[in-house]
Scaffold this motif. Structure first.
Motif: not given
Length: 215
Positions: A58-59, A62, A84, A88, A151
């Motif tokens: 997720g980080v 982002m 993020g 995930s 992502s």
């Protein structure tokens, strides 16, 4: 359609000193985070291992999207958190394949779940673009296909460090070398920005970010 000046500003932003330093920081974060996750206290606890691994995905998602758009307004944070979440949420397919909410079952699958097939990414991106064109959502949601691309790709690259990339119908690659994982993840936002520029799509990506980017 964005002017040549606007497109040039968008391209220069993707190669600015700030964005390059952010990419360097992202690469360092990848190295440090994955080293920390190897600690026995994390590896010996399924819940801690799964949550921390998913949090790192997720980080990275982002951070990658923040490099693409820059953070100029508070509203930009919504997109960054969405990126993020998208990075995930892929792991939910572990539970779908296991047909169980059991973490142990999700971690001991006989094969990789479908969202971890890298061929899915361009298919989903193209489907999103066609859907937005059909429902005339090109202006307000034009960022979404690119966000999904960056992502999910960052998630797949990171998983590729351990398992390689699964590219249907061609099979799987060997596990990615550490240097290739770090370089690929750090350069992904710039590649995405460059492709946005080169495609020359007529929609304005976001006046919210202070510039016009062709998507």
């Amino acid at each position: 359609m964005a002017s040549e000046t606007e497109k040039t500003q968008a391209l220069l932003q993707s190669c600015s000193t700030q964005s390059l330093l952010s990419s360097l920081g992202l690469g360092i974060f990848c190295l440090v985070a994955d080293r920390l996750l190897q600690f026995s206290i994390i590896q010996q606890n399924n819940w801690l291992r799964a949550l921390s691994d998913n949090a790192v995905h997720g980080v990275i998602g982002m951070w990658s999207w923040a490099i693409v758009i820059g953070i100029k307004k508070k509203t930009d944070l919504r997109e960054i958190f969405l990126a993020g979440f998208l990075a995930s949420v892929i792991d939910v397919d572990h539970f779908l394949l296991a047909r169980s909410l059991s973490l142990k079952a999700a971690l001991t699958l006989p094969r990789r779940p479908f969202l971890h097939c890298s061929t899915v990414i361009p298919a989903v991106v193209l489907t999103l673009k066609c859907t937005m064109h059909l429902f005339k959502l090109k202006d307000s949601w034009c960022f979404l296909p690119w966000m999904v691309f960056i992502s999910w790709t960052s998630h797949h690259i990171r998983d590729g460090l351990r398992h390689g990339l699964w590219i249907c119908p061609f099979g799987k690659t060997p596990p990615l070398p550490l240097w290739l994982y770090v370089v690929s993840t750090a350069s992904l936002p710039h590649i995405c920005s460059l492709v946005m520029y080169l495609t020359g799509t007529r929609q304005v990506m976001s006046s919210k970010h202070g510039i016009h980017i062709d998507v």
